[in-house]
Enzyme design. Structure first.
Site, PDB file in Angstrom:
ATOM      1  N   ALA A 221       0.819  -1.216   0.000  1.00 45.07           N
ATOM      2  CA  ALA A 221       0.000   0.000   0.000  1.00 45.07           C
ATOM      3  C   ALA A 221       0.856   1.271   0.000  1.00 45.07           C
ATOM      4  O   ALA A 221       0.449   2.294   0.531  1.00 45.07           O
ATOM      5  CB  ALA A 221      -0.972   0.000   1.189  1.00 45.07           C
ATOM      6  N   ARG A 222       2.024   1.171  -0.579  1.00 45.28           N
ATOM      7  CA  ARG A 222       2.957   2.317  -0.682  1.00 45.28           C
ATOM      8  C   ARG A 222       3.405   2.866   0.667  1.00 45.28           C
ATOM      9  O   ARG A 222       3.890   3.979   0.763  1.00 45.28           O
ATOM     10  CB  ARG A 222       2.364   3.440  -1.541  1.00 45.28           C
ATOM     11  CG  ARG A 222       1.927   2.953  -2.894  1.00 45.28           C
ATOM     12  CD  ARG A 222       2.022   3.985  -3.987  1.00 45.28           C
ATOM     13  NE  ARG A 222       1.661   3.395  -5.276  1.00 45.28           N
ATOM     14  CZ  ARG A 222       2.502   2.734  -6.067  1.00 45.28           C
ATOM     15  NH1 ARG A 222       3.769   2.602  -5.733  1.00 45.28           N
ATOM     16  NH2 ARG A 222       2.083   2.209  -7.201  1.00 45.28           N
ATOM     17  N   LEU A 223       3.228   2.059   1.714  1.00 45.19           N
ATOM     18  CA  LEU A 223       3.685   2.509   3.033  1.00 45.19           C
ATOM     19  C   LEU A 223       5.123   2.015   3.229  1.00 45.19           C
ATOM     20  O   LEU A 223       5.413   1.190   4.101  1.00 45.19           O
ATOM     21  CB  LEU A 223       2.746   2.001   4.131  1.00 45.19           C
ATOM     22  CG  LEU A 223       1.324   2.554   3.988  1.00 45.19           C
ATOM     23  CD1 LEU A 223       0.406   1.983   5.064  1.00 45.19           C
ATOM     24  CD2 LEU A 223       1.330   4.081   4.081  1.00 45.19           C
ATOM     25  N   HIS A 224       5.983   2.521   2.369  1.00 47.36           N
ATOM     26  CA  HIS A 224       7.361   2.035   2.358  1.00 47.36           C
ATOM     27  C   HIS A 224       8.119   2.535   3.588  1.00 47.36           C
ATOM     28  O   HIS A 224       7.784   3.572   4.157  1.00 47.36           O
ATOM     29  CB  HIS A 224       8.068   2.533   1.093  1.00 47.36           C
ATOM     30  CG  HIS A 224       7.252   2.341  -0.135  1.00 47.36           C
ATOM     31  ND1 HIS A 224       6.795   1.107  -0.529  1.00 47.36           N
ATOM     32  CD2 HIS A 224       6.775   3.237  -1.041  1.00 47.36           C
ATOM     33  CE1 HIS A 224       6.085   1.246  -1.637  1.00 47.36           C
ATOM     34  NE2 HIS A 224       6.045   2.519  -1.968  1.00 47.36           N
TER      35      HIS A 224
END
Ligand SMILES: Cc1cc2nc3c(=O)[nH]c(=O)nc-3n(C[C@H](O)[C@H](O)[C@H](O)COP(=O)(O)O)c2cc1C
Length: 185
Positions: free
Chosen positions: A163-166
């Site tokens: 979820a692009r929560l890198h």
């Protein structure tokens, strides 16, 4: 941590795990980037080799600030280094050059990297010339070719997450040593 990630990336997919993008800047502030191969960490510096007269070499002479980026698709991870680049010692470059395949050593003499060349035939003629010059003897390192060391002042480890929560971990040096910070993705 970098070495740990590098070993992991190499184990998952050795193809070009050692390829990194090197960005340099011209005297008038225009960036340029190209791929070079990672040649190890020495005294905390990231090493690569190149032709000192190349476009990158000229840019580094004028402005030693540079950046390096690795991206390993097998791990979905990125590492960025920023810092000053210096030439490796003659001794380091000699040792590295001596361990290269002879064809690469001849190629280093034959190629005036980044200069305009009229045709492939001209390049092949220059290779034949270098082969004749060094026939039956070891090929010495060309004075215009050698190592570079980037001494990191900033390093960032980026881990791709769902979820692009890198995750991004940034390390910077200042007078008191390395400071670490977590950055928003
Ligand atoms: C996978 C890969 C690895 C490369 N490794 C090197 C290298 O280690 N050193 C080098 O000088 N050029 C290397 N090159 C070529 C550079 O990308 C570039 O074409 C060359 O250094 C000239 O760049 P410049 O004109 O900006 O100086 C590599 C290219 C690729 C695609």
């Amino acid at each position: 941590m970098f070495e740990h990630w590098f070993i992991e990336a190499h184990a998952l997919d050795p193809r070009f795990a050692d390829a990194m993008t090197l960005a340099t800047v011209s005297v008038d502030g225009r960036p340029s980037a190209r791929t070079v191969l990672y040649k190890g960490l020495t005294e905390g510096a990231v090493c690569f080799v190149s032709n000192y007269g190349s476009r990158k070499g000229q840019q580094l002479d004028a402005n030693p600030q540079a950046a390096l980026v690795f991206f390993w698709s097998s791990l979905n991870r990125q590492v960025r280094f920023e810092g000053r680049v210096e030439r490796a010692s003659a001794d380091w470059s000699d040792r590295y050059f001596a361990a290269r395949a002879r064809s690469s050593q001849i190629g280093a003499w034959a190629s005036a990297q980044s200069q305009v060349i009229a045709s492939r035939d001209v390049l092949e003629a220059r290779i034949a010339e270098a082969e004749a010059r060094f026939r039956d003897q070891p090929v010495p390192r060309p004075p215009f070719w050698g190592g570079y060391w980037l001494r990191p002042e900033r390093v960032e480890f980026w881990l791709g997450q769902d979820a692009r929560l890198h995750d991004r971990y940034s390390y910077r040096t200042d007078a008191s040593g390395w400071q670490s910070e977590r950055l928003s993705p």
